[in-house]
Design a protein around this motif. Structure first.
Motif, short mmCIF file in Angstrom:
data_model
loop_
_atom_site.label_atom_id
_atom_site.label_comp_id
_atom_site.label_asym_id
_atom_site.label_seq_id
_atom_site.Cartn_x
_atom_site.Cartn_y
_atom_site.Cartn_z
N GLY A 26 41.93 32.25 46.97
CA GLY A 26 42.53 31.61 48.13
C GLY A 26 42.87 30.15 47.91
N SER A 27 42.50 29.60 46.73
CA SER A 27 42.79 28.20 46.41
C SER A 27 44.10 28.09 45.65
N PRO A 28 44.73 26.90 45.68
CA PRO A 28 45.95 26.72 44.86
C PRO A 28 45.62 26.75 43.38
N ARG A 29 46.65 26.90 42.57
CA ARG A 29 46.46 26.97 41.12
C ARG A 29 45.80 25.70 40.60
N VAL A 30 45.00 25.85 39.54
CA VAL A 30 44.26 24.74 38.94
C VAL A 30 44.81 24.49 37.54
N THR A 31 45.11 23.22 37.24
CA THR A 31 45.55 22.84 35.89
C THR A 31 44.35 22.36 35.09
N VAL A 32 44.08 23.03 33.99
CA VAL A 32 42.96 22.67 33.13
C VAL A 32 43.46 21.67 32.09
N LYS A 33 42.87 20.48 32.07
CA LYS A 33 43.29 19.44 31.15
C LYS A 33 42.17 19.07 30.19
N SER A 34 42.53 18.31 29.17
CA SER A 34 41.59 18.00 28.09
C SER A 34 40.41 17.16 28.56
N ASP A 35 40.55 16.42 29.65
CA ASP A 35 39.42 15.60 30.11
C ASP A 35 38.28 16.43 30.68
N GLN A 36 38.53 17.74 30.86
CA GLN A 36 37.47 18.62 31.36
C GLN A 36 36.60 19.18 30.24
N LEU A 37 36.94 18.84 29.00
CA LEU A 37 36.06 19.15 27.87
C LEU A 37 34.91 18.16 27.86
N LYS A 38 33.71 18.63 28.06
CA LYS A 38 32.55 17.76 28.14
C LYS A 38 31.72 17.83 26.86
N TRP A 39 31.37 16.64 26.37
CA TRP A 39 30.56 16.53 25.15
C TRP A 39 29.12 16.92 25.45
N LEU A 40 28.55 17.76 24.58
CA LEU A 40 27.14 18.15 24.69
C LEU A 40 26.36 17.48 23.56
N PRO A 41 25.79 16.31 23.78
CA PRO A 41 25.11 15.59 22.70
C PRO A 41 23.85 16.27 22.19
N HIS A 42 23.29 17.21 22.98
CA HIS A 42 22.08 17.91 22.54
C HIS A 42 22.41 19.20 21.78
N ASP A 52 45.02 13.84 29.40
CA ASP A 52 46.00 14.57 30.20
C ASP A 52 46.71 15.70 29.46
N ILE A 53 46.11 16.19 28.37
CA ILE A 53 46.72 17.31 27.63
C ILE A 53 46.42 18.61 28.39
N ILE A 54 47.45 19.36 28.75
CA ILE A 54 47.28 20.60 29.51
C ILE A 54 46.81 21.71 28.57
N ILE A 55 45.70 22.34 28.95
CA ILE A 55 45.15 23.44 28.16
C ILE A 55 45.61 24.79 28.71
N ALA A 56 45.50 24.94 30.03
CA ALA A 56 45.90 26.20 30.68
C ALA A 56 46.05 25.94 32.18
N LYS A 57 46.59 26.94 32.86
CA LYS A 57 46.68 26.91 34.33
C LYS A 57 46.02 28.17 34.88
N LEU A 58 45.13 27.97 35.84
CA LEU A 58 44.37 29.08 36.40
C LEU A 58 44.88 29.43 37.79
N GLY A 59 45.05 30.73 38.02
CA GLY A 59 45.40 31.22 39.33
C GLY A 59 44.13 31.55 40.12
N PRO A 60 44.27 31.90 41.39
CA PRO A 60 43.10 32.24 42.21
C PRO A 60 42.27 33.36 41.59
N GLY A 61 40.97 33.13 41.46
CA GLY A 61 40.05 34.12 40.91
C GLY A 61 39.92 34.07 39.39
N GLN A 62 40.66 33.20 38.72
CA GLN A 62 40.59 33.12 37.26
C GLN A 62 39.62 32.01 36.83
N ALA A 63 39.08 32.15 35.64
CA ALA A 63 38.09 31.18 35.15
C ALA A 63 38.11 31.12 33.62
N ILE A 64 37.69 29.98 33.10
CA ILE A 64 37.50 29.79 31.65
C ILE A 64 36.13 29.16 31.45
#
Length: 368
Positions: A165-181, A223-235
Motif C-alpha cells: 500500500g506504500s509508494p515505490r521505494v528507490t534503493v540507493k547506495s547510502d543504504q549500504l551500512k558498514w558492519l565493523p564487527h 545517490d547511486i540507484i541500486i534498485a526500485k521496490l514495489g509494494p510488498g517487495q524487499a531486499i
C-alpha cells in the motif's frame, strides 16, 4: 633510390646539430589532411652519427630532460604534462592505472531475501560496481587459503523493504551500512552440537583500529540507484568487499578514465591576413586561432590556444591547407586521470609510479 645526405652536403649545418627537416622528423608528428607522417620513433643510437648527433638514451639525459607540470587538479581529476618521455612509458602508466593499482570492491554477496524485479546476479553485479570510500593501502589481499578478517574484508549490509500500500521505494547506495564487527549471518552447520560460525573471522571490531576509526568505510557516492521496490517487495543481503586489481575485473579499476595525448603544435607557414584570416578562425570549432588587429582595418590570424586543438583537421582543408601545419610533439604528453574516489587522482599516479618502479627492480634483479 634517393642519394644519401651526408654532413659534407650540408655545410650550413654545424656538426652536432640536426638540420631543420631532420629535427622535425625526429621530434614531431606532422598531421596531414589524410594521415599523419613521421609517426615512428627513431630509436637507433647511431641514426645521426654522420653529423655528430648522439641519439642514444641515457639515465643522465633522461633525468635532465624529464619534467612534470601540473595543469589542473580537482577532487576527482588531474591534468598534467609529462615532458621528455617516450610514448611507451606514458602508455605504461595508463595501463598500470587501469589494471594494476588496487582498490576495494564488493566481491561476495550473501542474498537473504530478494523479491525485487532485479535478479540476484544483476543485483550483485550492480553492488560490485559501486565505488567504496576505503583506502586499499590499509588492507591486505584475501587469498583462497585466508579467512575473511578485519584486515582483508569489509562487510556491508542492505536491508530495505516497501510495505504493501506504500509508494515505490528507490534503493540507493547510502543504504549500504558498514558492519565493523563483521558478518551477522551464520553458516549452516550439519552438526547440531557444533556452534554456528559467522562468514567472517574478525578478531576485533574494525572501527577500533586506528587506521579505520578516523573515517567510516562507507561508499563514495550516496545517490547511486541500486534498485526500485514495489509494494510488498524487499531486499536483504550482506556484501563482502575485498582488495583486487582491474586486470581481474573492471570493478577494481581505480580510474573512471586514464588517457593521454601528444601536445598539439599549430604552426602558420605564412602570414594569414584579411578575409582568409577570418575564414581560418571560423573553421576551427575550439577557438585555436584568433584575430590580431594590425590597425587601419588590417587583420592577421594568430595561434592563440594550440593546446585546445582536437586534430579535427578543419583548418588544413580547403583554401587554408597550404597555410597551416598541425603537429604533435613526440615527447610531450598531456595526461589526464579521473578517479572513482577511493584514492585522489594525484595519489593514483604516485601509486602507479611505485608499481612501475617495482617492475623495473624485478627485471634488474632477474638480469643480474
Amino acid at each position: 633510390m634517393s642519394p644519401k645526405v651526408s654532413a659534407l652536403d650540408m655545410p650550413d649545418v654545424p656538426m652536432g646539430q640536426l638540420p631543420e627537416h631532420l629535427h622535425l622528423q625526429r621530434t614531431r608528428v606532422v598531421c596531414k589532411a589524410d594521415a599523419p607522417i613521421h609517426t615512428e620513433g627513431i630509436q637507433y643510437s647511431g641514426a645521426y652519427a654522420s653529423i655528430g648527433v648522439d641519439n642514444s638514451v641515457g639515465v643522465d639525459s633522461f633525468c635532465e630532460n624529464f619534467k612534470v607540470k601540473l595543469v589542473r587538479l580537482t577532487n576527482d581529476e588531474i591534468e598534467f604534462d609529462m615532458i621528455g618521455i617516450d610514448a611507451s612509458l606514458a602508455n605504461a602508466f595508463r595501463r598500470i592505472l587501469i589494471a594494476e593499482v588496487p582498490t576495494m570492491a564488493i566481491e561476495k554477496v550473501l542474498m537473504v531475501n530478494n523479491t525485487s524485479v532485479v535478479a540476484d546476479e544483476v543485483l550483485a553485479h550492480r553492488l560490485g560496481l559501486i565505488p567504496l570510500n576505503a583506502d586499499p593501502r590499509l588492507f591486505e589481499y584475501l587469498s583462497e587459503n585466508d579467512a575473511p578478517n578485519e584486515r582483508n574484508t569489509i562487510v556491508y549490509k542492505l536491508d530495505v523493504s516497501c510495505k504493501k500500500g506504500s509508494p515505490r521505494v528507490t534503493v540507493k547506495s547510502d543504504q549500504l551500512k558498514w558492519l565493523p564487527h563483521g558478518s551477522e549471518l551464520q553458516m549452516d552447520s550439519h552438526d547440531i552440537s557444533a556452534k554456528a560460525k559467522s562468514y567472517t573471522s574478525f578478531s576485533c571490531i574494525q572501527d577500533s583500529l586506528p587506521e579505520f576509526s578516523k573515517k567510516p568505510l562507507g561508499v563514495q557516492f550516496d545517490d547511486i540507484i541500486i534498485a526500485k521496490l514495489g509494494p510488498g517487495q524487499a531486499i536483504e543481503l550482506e556484501a563482502h568487499a575485498v582488495k583486487g586489481i582491474g586486470k581481474i575485473h573492471a570493478k577494481w579499476s581505480p580510474v573512471a578514465t586514464a588517457w593521454y595525448r601528444m601536445l598539439p603544435e599549430v604552426s602558420l607557414l605564412k602570414e594569414v591576413t584579411g578575409d582568409v584570416a577570418e575564414k581560418l578562425v571560423k573553421k576551427c570549432p575550439v577557438n585555436v586561432f584568433d584575430i590580431e588587429d594590425l590597425g587601419n582595418g588590417g587583420k592577421k590570424a594568430v595561434v592563440a590556444n594550440p593546446r585546445a586543438c582536437t586534430l579535427c583537421r578543419e583548418c588544413i582543408r580547403g583554401v587554408t591547407e597550404e597555410l597551416v601545419e598541425l603537429r604533435r610533439i613526440k615527447d610531450h604528453f598531456i595526461f589526464t586521470i579521473e578517479s572513482t574516489g577511493a584514492l585522489s587522482p594525484e595519489e593514483l599516479f604516485v601509486e602507479a609510479v611505485k608499481i612501475l618502479e617495482d617492475k623495473c627492480d624485478r627485471v634488474i634483479s632477474e638480469l643480474s
